[in-house]
Write a protein that holds these residues in place. Structure first.
Motif, PDB file in Angstrom:
ATOM      1  N   ARG A   1       0.745  -1.245  -0.049  1.00 14.11           N
ATOM      2  CA  ARG A   1      -0.017  -0.255  -0.105  1.00 14.11           C
ATOM      3  C   ARG A   1       0.995   1.241   0.075  1.00 14.11           C
ATOM      4  NH1 ARG A   1      -4.135  -1.865  -2.186  1.00 14.11           N
ATOM      5  NH2 ARG A   1      -5.187   0.113  -1.495  1.00 14.11           N
ATOM      6  N   ASP A   2       1.962   1.400  -0.691  1.00 14.81           N
ATOM      7  CA  ASP A   2       2.791   2.304  -0.769  1.00 14.81           C
ATOM      8  C   ASP A   2       1.934   3.518  -1.655  1.00 14.81           C
ATOM      9  OD1 ASP A   2       5.522   3.725  -1.111  1.00 14.81           O
ATOM     10  OD2 ASP A   2       4.799   3.833  -3.066  1.00 14.81           O
TER      11      ASP A   2
ATOM     12  N   MET B   1      -0.772   5.318  -6.831  1.00 13.91           N
ATOM     13  CA  MET B   1      -1.059   6.415  -7.704  1.00 13.91           C
ATOM     14  C   MET B   1      -0.929   5.963  -9.103  1.00 13.91           C
ATOM     15  SD  MET B   1       0.064  10.340  -7.646  1.00 13.91           S
ATOM     16  CE  MET B   1       1.933   9.579  -8.372  1.00 13.91           C
ATOM     17  N   LEU B   2       0.271   5.529  -9.222  1.00 11.22           N
ATOM     18  CA  LEU B   2       0.843   5.148 -10.771  1.00 11.22           C
ATOM     19  C   LEU B   2      -0.083   3.982 -11.027  1.00 11.22           C
ATOM     20  CD1 LEU B   2       4.868   5.387 -10.287  1.00 11.22           C
ATOM     21  CD2 LEU B   2       3.331   6.902 -11.427  1.00 11.22           C
ATOM     22  N   VAL B   3      -0.224   2.908 -10.396  1.00  5.47           N
ATOM     23  CA  VAL B   3      -0.973   1.995 -10.988  1.00  5.47           C
ATOM     24  C   VAL B   3      -2.490   2.352 -11.257  1.00  5.47           C
ATOM     25  CG1 VAL B   3      -2.092  -0.176 -10.277  1.00  5.47           C
ATOM     26  CG2 VAL B   3       0.225   0.150  -9.869  1.00  5.47           C
TER      27      VAL B   3
ATOM     28  N   ALA C   1      -6.424   3.812 -15.090  1.00  8.06           N
ATOM     29  CA  ALA C   1      -7.675   4.594 -15.722  1.00  8.06           C
ATOM     30  C   ALA C   1      -7.209   4.853 -17.377  1.00  8.06           C
ATOM     31  CB  ALA C   1      -7.591   5.933 -14.947  1.00  8.06           C
ATOM     32  N   ALA C   2      -5.929   5.074 -17.534  1.00  5.16           N
ATOM     33  CA  ALA C   2      -5.648   5.260 -19.032  1.00  5.16           C
ATOM     34  C   ALA C   2      -6.205   4.220 -19.752  1.00  5.16           C
ATOM     35  CB  ALA C   2      -4.186   5.687 -19.028  1.00  5.16           C
ATOM     36  N   LEU C   3      -5.965   2.981 -19.357  1.00  2.00           N
ATOM     37  CA  LEU C   3      -6.280   1.607 -20.265  1.00  2.00           C
ATOM     38  C   LEU C   3      -7.766   1.567 -20.450  1.00  2.00           C
ATOM     39  CD1 LEU C   3      -3.917  -1.169 -18.780  1.00  2.00           C
ATOM     40  CD2 LEU C   3      -3.805   0.021 -21.080  1.00  2.00           C
TER      41      LEU C   3
END
Length: 488
Positions: free
Chosen positions: A470-471, A476-478, A483-485
């Motif tokens: 839970r970093d 955030m990056l994932v 969302a982009a996919l």
């Protein structure tokens, strides 16, 4: 709206950095193999002198100017006034430094031995002084910066492949670095007169910039001592530029990492300065927290990767001739962590809060450490000694800056977050090292395959473990990738 704007700038900067990374991955191995270590050291030596001279010319304007332009960007008349005043200061300092540089080429033996390269980089220094990149960063014109930089980067890349074909072409390579890559600054000046009206700025007050620039200038000059002048000292003390070539290979690898980190953190600087000027405390804290998490995650991962895979990386990038750079590259991994974190603390915390004196204090305190250790270590230990000196210097800078920013950092830096980062990287090192051992023993893989497979395995495991722990940065990056996919 603010979030979308920052995201757009981050995308532009990331695009530019991705192109720089691709070009570096091709040109560094190519040039390292075409040019001898000695000739590459000659070019790097001249380039380091030019970088040091540029710091004297700019006297911190590249940092101070970006902040001041960000603060007044909504007032066209005041913005033009600030830029014109800073250009007057740059003209005065550059005139003195360029004359001194020219005289040094005649009287300093180590400069005279590579005089053609020195004259090229003298002209490059002049172009760098008038680049006004700080203006475009201050008003956040990252689309323009990206397009212009990409065009000249591709031009320099093509010129390198076409004209650098044998060891004797080191002068051509120097000309490409000194002139072609700096040529984009001429476009900055031409475009500057289209964006600003210098005729209606009113009365100028150059003196108001002198005091803050004395602080920023002291910091810039001190930084140049341990970031660029160390290569100059290494070239003088090691009696030739072979060790400079080894050291500069390690430094170039560090620059690739720092450019990746700077691609995103760089866009935070003018936005944080603007939020601080507008007393947007919530926005300031949110941006600082996000940027610090990103910087720590990326830099710690690269440091651990280089510690484990320095040998295959060096052999893959530059071949057996540069095998002596393995130890310097391992040292540079730790240097890059400290360098990127100290850059973030200085530019995103201390500078926006008006703590320039604390920034300068850290760099000034580190300069004598650098000089003393380089004098002590460069002669007997060459590139390794220069790397150790740089590591100790960056550690000095970082410790002082962390102490000065402790009141801000204490509000969002948590030990459990740092523990998550350490744990994810420890697991990634173990798994990727195991994969590398399997490739080497079972499949007799070469250094290229080991370096690339190790990087892929390391990245995948690091991200997966960070998400499981839970970093915040990994989540955030994932989340953004998911969302982009989905949008696609």
């Amino acid at each position: 709206m603010k979030t979308r704007f920052v995201t757009h700038n981050a995308i532009m900067n990331t695009l530019l950095t991705a192109s720089n990374l691709i070009v570096a991955l091709i040109t560094i191995p190519y040039v390292s193999r075409v040019l001898s270590v000695e000739r590459l050291g000659d070019v790097s030596f001249a380039q380091s002198v030019s970088t040091w001279a540029s710091a004297l010319c700019l006297l911190g304007v590249n940092v101070y100017g970006m902040r001041e332009c960000a603060r007044v960007r909504d007032d066209a008349r005041e913005l033009a006034r600030v830029v014109k005043e800073l250009l007057i200061i740059i003209t005065a300092t550059t005139s003195v430094v360029v004359i001194g540089f020219a005289v040094a080429i005649f009287v300093v033996p180590s400069f005279a031995s590579v005089a053609p390269l020195m004259w090229m980089f003298l002209l490059g220094t002049l172009m760098l002084s008038y680049g006004v990149e700080w203006f475009y960063q201050g008003i956040e014109q990252y689309s323009y910066i990206t397009v212009r930089s990409l065009a000249f980067k591709m031009l320099a890349f093509a010129a390198t492949l076409l004209f650098v074909r044998r060891p004797g072409d080191y002068l051509v390579y120097g000309a490409i670095l000194a002139l072609v890559t700096c040529g984009n600054n001429l476009f900055n000046l031409i475009r500057l007169h289209k964006l600003l009206d210098f005729k209606s700025v009113g009365k100028l007050d150059v003196r108001r910039h002198i005091r803050p620039l004395m602080v920023f200038g002291a910091q810039a000059i001190a930084q140049s001592v341990y970031l660029s002048f160390n290569s100059t000292m290494l070239g003088v003390l090691s009696h030739g530029n072979y060790q400079v070539g080894l050291h500069q290979l390690a430094v170039k690898i560090e620059h690739v990492q720092c450019s990746v980190v700077g691609a995103v953190t760089g866009v935070f600087v003018p936005r944080i300065a603007h939020d601080q000027m507008a007393d947007d405390v919530a926005g300031f804290c949110r941006l600082v927290r996000t940027g610090f998490g990103f910087t720590m995650n990326i830099c710690l991962a690269v440091m651990c990767y280089l510690l484990a895979f320095a040998e295959p990386v060096v052999l893959f990038v530059s071949g057996e001739a540069f095998a002596g750079a393995v130890a310097p590259v391992r040292i540079i991994g730790a240097v890059s962590l400290m360098s990127c974190v100290s850059y973030f603390v200085a530019m995103c915390i201390l500078s926006p809060l008006g703590r320039e004196r604390q920034m300068a204090m850290s760099s000034i305190a580190a300069a004598p450490v650098s000089v003393a250790l380089n004098l002590l270590l460069d002669g007997p230990f060459g590139a390794v000694g220069a790397g150790v000196a740089l590591l100790a210097t960056e550690a000095t800078v970082l410790c002082i800056e962390l102490w000065c920013a402790r009141d801000v950092l204490s509000s969002f830096v948590r030990l459990r977050d740092l523990a998550r980062m350490a744990a994810s990287n420890a697991v990634a090192v173990a798994v990727s090292a195991g994969c590398a051992w399997l490739l080497a023993t079972a499949f007799s893989a070469g250094p290229g395959a080991i370096a690339i497979a190790g990087l892929l395995a390391y990245s995948a495991v690091d991200i997966a473990v960070a998400v499981a722990l839970r970093d915040d940065t990994a989540l955030m990056l994932v989340g953004k990738a998911r969302a982009a996919l989905q949008r696609g």
